[in-house]
Design an enzyme around this catalytic site. Structure first.
Site, PDB file in Angstrom:
ATOM      1  N   PHE A 143     -45.903 -12.784 -21.884  1.00  0.00           N
ATOM      2  CA  PHE A 143     -45.301 -14.044 -21.652  1.00  0.00           C
ATOM      3  C   PHE A 143     -44.816 -14.168 -20.075  1.00  0.00           C
ATOM      4  O   PHE A 143     -44.012 -13.380 -19.923  1.00  0.00           O
ATOM      5  CB  PHE A 143     -44.166 -14.593 -22.736  1.00  0.00           C
ATOM      6  CG  PHE A 143     -43.886 -15.919 -22.460  1.00  0.00           C
ATOM      7  CD1 PHE A 143     -44.771 -16.945 -23.100  1.00  0.00           C
ATOM      8  CD2 PHE A 143     -42.890 -16.585 -21.492  1.00  0.00           C
ATOM      9  CE1 PHE A 143     -44.310 -18.100 -22.821  1.00  0.00           C
ATOM     10  CE2 PHE A 143     -42.457 -17.695 -21.321  1.00  0.00           C
ATOM     11  CZ  PHE A 143     -43.224 -18.685 -22.152  1.00  0.00           C
ATOM     12  N   ASP A 187     -54.284 -20.000 -22.127  1.00  0.00           N
ATOM     13  CA  ASP A 187     -53.708 -19.148 -23.100  1.00  0.00           C
ATOM     14  C   ASP A 187     -54.623 -19.162 -24.304  1.00  0.00           C
ATOM     15  O   ASP A 187     -55.673 -18.428 -24.306  1.00  0.00           O
ATOM     16  CB  ASP A 187     -52.155 -19.498 -23.367  1.00  0.00           C
ATOM     17  CG  ASP A 187     -51.429 -18.573 -24.170  1.00  0.00           C
ATOM     18  OD1 ASP A 187     -51.830 -17.226 -24.075  1.00  0.00           O
ATOM     19  OD2 ASP A 187     -50.625 -18.932 -24.879  1.00  0.00           O
ATOM     20  N   GLU A 201     -54.416 -26.004 -13.505  1.00  0.00           N
ATOM     21  CA  GLU A 201     -53.573 -25.405 -14.583  1.00  0.00           C
ATOM     22  C   GLU A 201     -52.976 -24.212 -14.298  1.00  0.00           C
ATOM     23  O   GLU A 201     -53.270 -23.340 -13.321  1.00  0.00           O
ATOM     24  CB  GLU A 201     -54.465 -25.137 -15.943  1.00  0.00           C
ATOM     25  CG  GLU A 201     -54.573 -26.158 -16.881  1.00  0.00           C
ATOM     26  CD  GLU A 201     -53.206 -26.237 -17.627  1.00  0.00           C
ATOM     27  OE1 GLU A 201     -52.063 -25.954 -17.187  1.00  0.00           O
ATOM     28  OE2 GLU A 201     -53.115 -26.756 -18.850  1.00  0.00           O
ATOM     29  N   ASP A 202     -51.597 -23.918 -14.820  1.00  0.00           N
ATOM     30  CA  ASP A 202     -50.934 -22.843 -14.438  1.00  0.00           C
ATOM     31  C   ASP A 202     -51.514 -21.748 -15.230  1.00  0.00           C
ATOM     32  O   ASP A 202     -51.582 -20.581 -14.672  1.00  0.00           O
ATOM     33  CB  ASP A 202     -49.562 -23.167 -14.807  1.00  0.00           C
ATOM     34  CG  ASP A 202     -49.381 -23.687 -16.354  1.00  0.00           C
ATOM     35  OD1 ASP A 202     -50.364 -23.874 -17.004  1.00  0.00           O
ATOM     36  OD2 ASP A 202     -48.207 -23.758 -16.613  1.00  0.00           O
ATOM     37  N   ARG A 249     -39.013 -21.960 -13.361  1.00  0.00           N
ATOM     38  CA  ARG A 249     -40.101 -22.487 -12.586  1.00  0.00           C
ATOM     39  C   ARG A 249     -40.313 -22.073 -11.315  1.00  0.00           C
ATOM     40  O   ARG A 249     -41.183 -22.359 -10.417  1.00  0.00           O
ATOM     41  CB  ARG A 249     -40.398 -23.959 -12.985  1.00  0.00           C
ATOM     42  CG  ARG A 249     -40.511 -24.281 -14.372  1.00  0.00           C
ATOM     43  CD  ARG A 249     -40.819 -25.685 -14.417  1.00  0.00           C
ATOM     44  NE  ARG A 249     -40.915 -26.231 -15.838  1.00  0.00           N
ATOM     45  CZ  ARG A 249     -41.848 -26.029 -16.784  1.00  0.00           C
ATOM     46  NH1 ARG A 249     -42.905 -25.688 -16.365  1.00  0.00           N
ATOM     47  NH2 ARG A 249     -41.515 -26.658 -17.951  1.00  0.00           N
TER      48      ARG A 249
HETATM   49  P1  IMP Z   1     -52.859 -22.976 -24.256  1.00  0.00           P
HETATM   50  O1  IMP Z   1     -52.954 -24.500 -24.822  1.00  0.00           O
HETATM   51  O2  IMP Z   1     -52.395 -22.045 -25.298  1.00  0.00           O
HETATM   52  O3  IMP Z   1     -54.116 -22.697 -23.272  1.00  0.00           O
HETATM   53  O4  IMP Z   1     -51.467 -23.187 -23.359  1.00  0.00           O
HETATM   54  C1  IMP Z   1     -51.343 -24.030 -22.194  1.00  0.00           C
HETATM   55  C2  IMP Z   1     -50.127 -24.209 -21.962  1.00  0.00           C
HETATM   56  O5  IMP Z   1     -48.868 -23.188 -22.640  1.00  0.00           O
HETATM   57  C3  IMP Z   1     -49.660 -23.717 -20.394  1.00  0.00           C
HETATM   58  O6  IMP Z   1     -50.050 -24.585 -19.634  1.00  0.00           O
HETATM   59  C4  IMP Z   1     -48.372 -23.142 -20.350  1.00  0.00           C
HETATM   60  O7  IMP Z   1     -47.502 -24.612 -20.070  1.00  0.00           O
HETATM   61  C5  IMP Z   1     -47.952 -22.731 -21.638  1.00  0.00           C
HETATM   62  N1  IMP Z   1     -48.176 -21.145 -21.810  1.00  0.00           N
HETATM   63  C6  IMP Z   1     -48.843 -20.571 -22.378  1.00  0.00           C
HETATM   64  N2  IMP Z   1     -48.706 -19.314 -21.886  1.00  0.00           N
HETATM   65  C7  IMP Z   1     -47.937 -19.140 -21.218  1.00  0.00           C
HETATM   66  C8  IMP Z   1     -46.890 -17.995 -20.773  1.00  0.00           C
HETATM   67  O8  IMP Z   1     -46.936 -16.889 -20.627  1.00  0.00           O
HETATM   68  N3  IMP Z   1     -45.666 -18.449 -19.845  1.00  0.00           N
HETATM   69  C9  IMP Z   1     -45.224 -20.054 -19.706  1.00  0.00           C
HETATM   70  N4  IMP Z   1     -45.906 -20.665 -20.031  1.00  0.00           N
HETATM   71  C10 IMP Z   1     -47.230 -20.506 -20.798  1.00  0.00           C
HETATM   72 MG    MG Z   2     -49.256 -26.007 -18.503  1.00  0.00          MG
END
Ligand code: IMP
Ligand code: MG
Length: 174
Positions: free
Chosen positions: A150, A101, A97-98, A163
């Site tokens: 962010f 969050d 995963e990137d 990206r």
């Molecule tokens: P989660 O389900 O809230 O953990 O979100 C995961 C996804 O939201 C990540 O895989 C990203 O694609 C996107 N995301 C969450 N935070 C950021 C950020 O700070 N920048 C860019 N994408 C984000």
């Molecule tokens: Mg993602």
């Protein structure tokens, strides 16, 4: 509105950390059947670098997901838009995963994948924002813990832009 970008994690810092993660994963998955599962789109850069830092005969596959949510917040309702090209039964799955969050996306994917009878499921994320966690997620391999900002670059986007930046940055709006 103009957008300025400040650097949070340099390309060199990322490369050094990716090498460390790759070395650890190489040790841990020796003689296993490792499949890296990159979560698109954000993980494509990290997955490509991480795969090359792992010295094992691994497979790599990608999963396309869409999270229904308001704006930049994910809802936890995750739709698979592109599934894996091969089954994962009896294999050792490592999600790439990137960023974790709220944790909702990866928590959902781990639950979903457990129903496919892999030998193991673990998570490797380049970034983690613990301040925003809504569910607790065990990130087995973590690049960097970051504060609640962010971030963009190295695969991460803001409205599909940035990206391709080689570093992790923060968009400063003024
Ligand atoms: P989660 O389900 O809230 O953990 O979100 C995961 C996804 O939201 C990540 O895989 C990203 O694609 C996107 N995301 C969450 N935070 C950021 C950020 O700070 N920048 C860019 N994408 C984000
Ligand atoms: Mg993602």
């Amino acid at each position: 509105m103009s957008e300025r970008i400040s650097v949070m994690i340099t390309a060199e810092q990322i490369a050094a950390r990716v090498r460390e993660l790759g070395a650890q994963i190489t040790k841990d998955y020796k003689d296993r059947s490792l499949v890296l599962v990159g979560v698109l789109k954000g993980s494509f850069v990290f997955a490509a670098d991480l795969a090359r830092a792992i010295d094992l005969p691994l497979r790599i596959d990608f999963l396309g997901v869409r999270s229904y949510g308001e704006g930049t917040e994910s809802s936890g309702v995750v739709q698979i838009t592109h599934d894996l090209s091969k089954p994962i039964s009896n294999e050792d799955v490592l999600f790439v995963e990137d960023i974790v969050d709220t944790g909702l996306t990866i928590a959902h994917l781990v639950d979903l994948f457990r129903t496919r009878n892999p030998r193991s499921v673990k998570v490797c994320s380049l970034l983690h924002k613990p301040a925003r966690a809504k569910v607790s997620v065990n990130v087995d391999y973590l690049g960097f813990t970051i504060e609640d900002k962010f971030v963009i670059g190295y695969g991460l986007d803001f409205a599909e832009k940035y990206r391709n930046l080689p570093y992790i940055g923060v968009v400063e709006r003024d």
